[in-house]
Design a protein around this motif. Structure first.
Motif, PDB file in Angstrom:
ATOM      1  N   GLY A  20      16.400  11.001   1.879  1.00 21.02           N
ATOM      2  CA  GLY A  20      16.245  10.023   3.150  1.00 21.02           C
ATOM      3  C   GLY A  20      17.072  11.116   4.064  1.00 21.02           C
ATOM      4  O   GLY A  20      17.461  10.673   5.382  1.00 21.02           O
ATOM      5  N   TRP A  21      16.945  12.407   4.148  1.00 26.92           N
ATOM      6  CA  TRP A  21      17.230  13.484   5.099  1.00 26.92           C
ATOM      7  C   TRP A  21      16.109  14.004   5.510  1.00 26.92           C
ATOM      8  O   TRP A  21      14.928  14.221   4.728  1.00 26.92           O
ATOM      9  CB  TRP A  21      17.771  14.532   4.769  1.00 26.92           C
ATOM     10  N   ARG A  52      19.744  12.058   9.141  1.00 25.93           N
ATOM     11  CA  ARG A  52      19.736  11.038   8.063  1.00 25.93           C
ATOM     12  C   ARG A  52      18.853   9.799   8.456  1.00 25.93           C
ATOM     13  O   ARG A  52      19.103   9.381   9.445  1.00 25.93           O
ATOM     14  CB  ARG A  52      21.098  10.457   7.802  1.00 25.93           C
ATOM     15  N   ASP A  53      17.881   9.359   7.715  1.00 30.48           N
ATOM     16  CA  ASP A  53      17.096   8.659   8.147  1.00 30.48           C
ATOM     17  C   ASP A  53      17.481   7.017   8.541  1.00 30.48           C
ATOM     18  O   ASP A  53      17.243   6.557   9.494  1.00 30.48           O
ATOM     19  CB  ASP A  53      16.007   8.262   7.192  1.00 30.48           C
ATOM     20  N   HIS A  54      18.493   6.610   7.681  1.00 30.55           N
ATOM     21  CA  HIS A  54      19.106   5.353   8.009  1.00 30.55           C
ATOM     22  C   HIS A  54      19.965   5.255   9.056  1.00 30.55           C
ATOM     23  O   HIS A  54      19.910   4.028   9.636  1.00 30.55           O
ATOM     24  CB  HIS A  54      19.567   4.789   6.726  1.00 30.55           C
ATOM     25  N   ASP A  55      20.470   6.190   9.596  1.00 30.00           N
ATOM     26  CA  ASP A  55      21.593   5.894  10.731  1.00 30.00           C
ATOM     27  C   ASP A  55      21.382   7.008  11.892  1.00 30.00           C
ATOM     28  O   ASP A  55      22.072   6.808  12.764  1.00 30.00           O
ATOM     29  CB  ASP A  55      22.886   5.704  10.517  1.00 30.00           C
TER      30      ASP A  55
END
Length: 156
Positions: A20-21, A52-55
């Motif tokens: 996720g990075w 970081r992809d999600h935030d």
């Protein structure tokens, strides 16, 4: 923080994004020649940046080499504060805020052995006119407890 036995293992760990990075090259705030990340293969600090992809948080993997020594066998507190400062600056610049540090506050919770690896997470938490507040947390290379919280007030 995590200690890695061999130098080639250190660089492999630094270069490998976690799930996720995404690897990033921070803006001109973090460029070749800076004290912190200007010598990616040197014996002081080795740093690699990620998003970081999600935030969208800015993350840095860092290795504290022999050139960061303060107390015998341990990293100097200034070397730890400098990576926190650079990561927070990079997070602010990446968010469109051309800033410099005005006040930096950190708490060191324990000494850091030389040749340790860790992860720094930095983000902008608020803006008020020319004031930009950033925070960073440093932790071991694994998901253990966070040893060094840091906060910085920055100005454009």
């Amino acid at each position: 923080m995590t200690t890695i036995a061999r130098e080639d293992d250190t660089d492999a760990w630094l270069d490998q994004p976690e799930a996720g990075w995404t690897p990033v090259t921070p803006t001109q705030a973090v460029s070749a020649g800076t004290f912190v990340s200007g010598d990616p293969g040197g014996n002081r600090l080795r740093v690699r940046y990620f998003r970081r992809d999600h935030d969208g948080a800015l993350l840095a993997k860092v290795w504290f080499g022999p050139g960061t020594q303060g107390p015998p066998g341990h990293a100097h507190g200034g070397s730890m504060a400098s990576i926190l400062d650079e990561a927070m600056g990079a997070a602010a610049w990446s968010a469109g805020h051309a800033v410099v540090a005005a006040e930096l506050t950190t708490r060191f919770r324990r000494m850091l052995p030389l040749e340790s690896c860790g992860i720094v997470e930095a983000r902008v938490v608020s803006t008020d006119g020319r004031k930009v507040r950033t925070v960073a947390l440093a932790r071991a290379g694994s998901s253990r407890a966070i040893p060094s919280p840091c906060e910085c007030r920055r100005r454009t």
